[in-house]
Design a protein around this motif. Structure first.
Motif, PDB file in Angstrom:
ATOM      1  N   ARG B 214     -26.289 -27.122   0.251  1.00 51.26           N
ATOM      2  CA  ARG B 214     -27.541 -26.585   1.085  1.00 51.26           C
ATOM      3  C   ARG B 214     -27.398 -25.369   1.271  1.00 51.26           C
ATOM      4  O   ARG B 214     -26.091 -24.307   1.396  1.00 51.26           O
ATOM      5  N   ARG B 216     -27.927 -22.636   3.308  1.00 48.70           N
ATOM      6  CA  ARG B 216     -28.578 -21.935   5.326  1.00 48.70           C
ATOM      7  C   ARG B 216     -27.996 -21.035   4.964  1.00 48.70           C
ATOM      8  O   ARG B 216     -27.240 -20.027   4.599  1.00 48.70           O
ATOM      9  N   GLU B 262     -29.867 -24.267  -4.270  1.00 43.18           N
ATOM     10  CA  GLU B 262     -29.080 -25.156  -4.351  1.00 43.18           C
ATOM     11  C   GLU B 262     -28.953 -26.301  -5.661  1.00 43.18           C
ATOM     12  O   GLU B 262     -27.814 -26.622  -5.262  1.00 43.18           O
TER      13      GLU B 262
END
Lengths: 64, 262
Positions: B214, B216, B262
């Motif tokens: 992911r 972030r 990603e």
């Protein structure tokens, strides 16, 4: 306030540190981005959250 | 026509790939090992390999990257990647980045190899009691002698992290301790443009499908299921650790190829 992509109601004004503790985070396991900028740990106690803030919190678990 | 043969540009009159080889040679055309002959086009990358023969060093690097997708090798060669922690994640990530030919690696770990590491980390009995930096480097130079490997056998702290990782635009977080993970992110991300590929949640034997990459924060990629913590009753074992390491290594490759999603 938007936290990790979800809208939440902040309620009464509080510092970032108070918010993190209230939400059950362990302070020395997190990294926080507020409105696109990383918040240094030293500022957790002084940053005051606002309803319009966007907060991203990453909390780590152990293992590697 | 102009083609690249075993890493060198040549003018070739051959019209097909098999016309370039002798019968006992393997031919790899643009990253794919041929079972049947194929016509050649200008610009093709062809590698012919005679099995059982140690090639000269000038040809070896082209042969080693022959199965890469064309164009990847040069991007890897220009890469500079630091790996923070050489345990189950870091040791496997280092091996994968070495196989990819990433040009410069910095390996950082303060610890030595001990028996409980062998259930998931890329070491063997002969490495016991050896600093992980040395034990890993000795394997990596056997895998790919064409990359530059620096090591630092020190403990990373919030205070020294920026200095240690200066000059490395991509840092892989591969620590065990959750506070060390957070400290590294908090030390490196506020300044500069370092990209960090970190991990959280890889213990146990829950479905490997729950381990994801992911994005972030703008410069933080986080791999794992975010929940499976190493603790009493929940061990750390080779398969899930390796899945997570594979995710992290692939994210590094994507960043080196100029892809930031990603």
């Amino acid at each position: 306030m938007r936290v990790n992509g979800q809208d939440i109601h902040l309620g009464e004004t509080c510092t970032l540190q108070a918010f993190l503790l209230r939400e059950g985070y362990v302070l020395d396991r997190v990294a926080v981005e507020l409105d696109g900028a990383i918040v240094p740990k030293s500022a957790f106690e002084t940053v005051v959250l606002k309803e319009c803030d966007q907060l991203e919190i990453v909390s780590f678990v152990g293992g590697g | 026509m102009r083609i690249i043969l075993n890493g060198k540009p040549i003018e070739s009159s051959a019209l097909t790939a098999f016309a370039l080889r002798t019968a006992d040679e393997v031919v790899i055309l643009n990253g794919f090992q041929l079972a049947e002959d194929r016509p050649l086009c200008a610009g093709d990358q062809v590698v012919r390999i005679r099995k059982g023969i140690m090639p000269g060093k000038d040809e070896l690097e082209a042969m080693m990257s022959a199965r890469h997708t064309p164009g990847v090798h040069s991007q890897m060669k220009a890469g500079r990647v630091a790996i923070a922690g050489l345990g189950g994640l870091g040791s496997h990530i280092a091996v994968m980045l070495t196989r990819m030919g990433v040009g410069a690696l910095l390996l950082v770990d303060f610890d030595v190899v001990e028996p409980s590491n062998l259930n998931r980390q890329h070491y063997t009995l002969s490495h016991l009691a050896t600093p992980k930096t040395e034990a890993l480097k000795s394997q990596l130079v056997e895998i790919n002698p064409f990359i530059e490997i620096q090591t630092q056998a020190i403990k990373i702290t919030a205070e020294n992290a920026r200095e240690v990782f200066a000059g490395y635009p991509i840092v892989v977080e591969a620590f065990d301790s959750p506070t060390s993970k957070a400290d590294l992110i908090n030390a490196l991300l506020p300044t500069g443009d370092t990209k960090i590929v970190a991990a959280s949640g890889l213990a146990g034997f829950d479905s490997a499908n729950n381990i994801r990459t992911r994005r972030r924060f703008s410069n933080l990629y986080l791999v794992g299921d975010l929940e499976s913590e190493a603790r009493e009753g929940m061990g750390l074992m080779a398969p899930r650790v390796s899945v997570c390491a594979g995710h992290q290594a692939n994210m590094v490759i994507r960043l080196l190829m100029g892809l930031d999603s990603e």
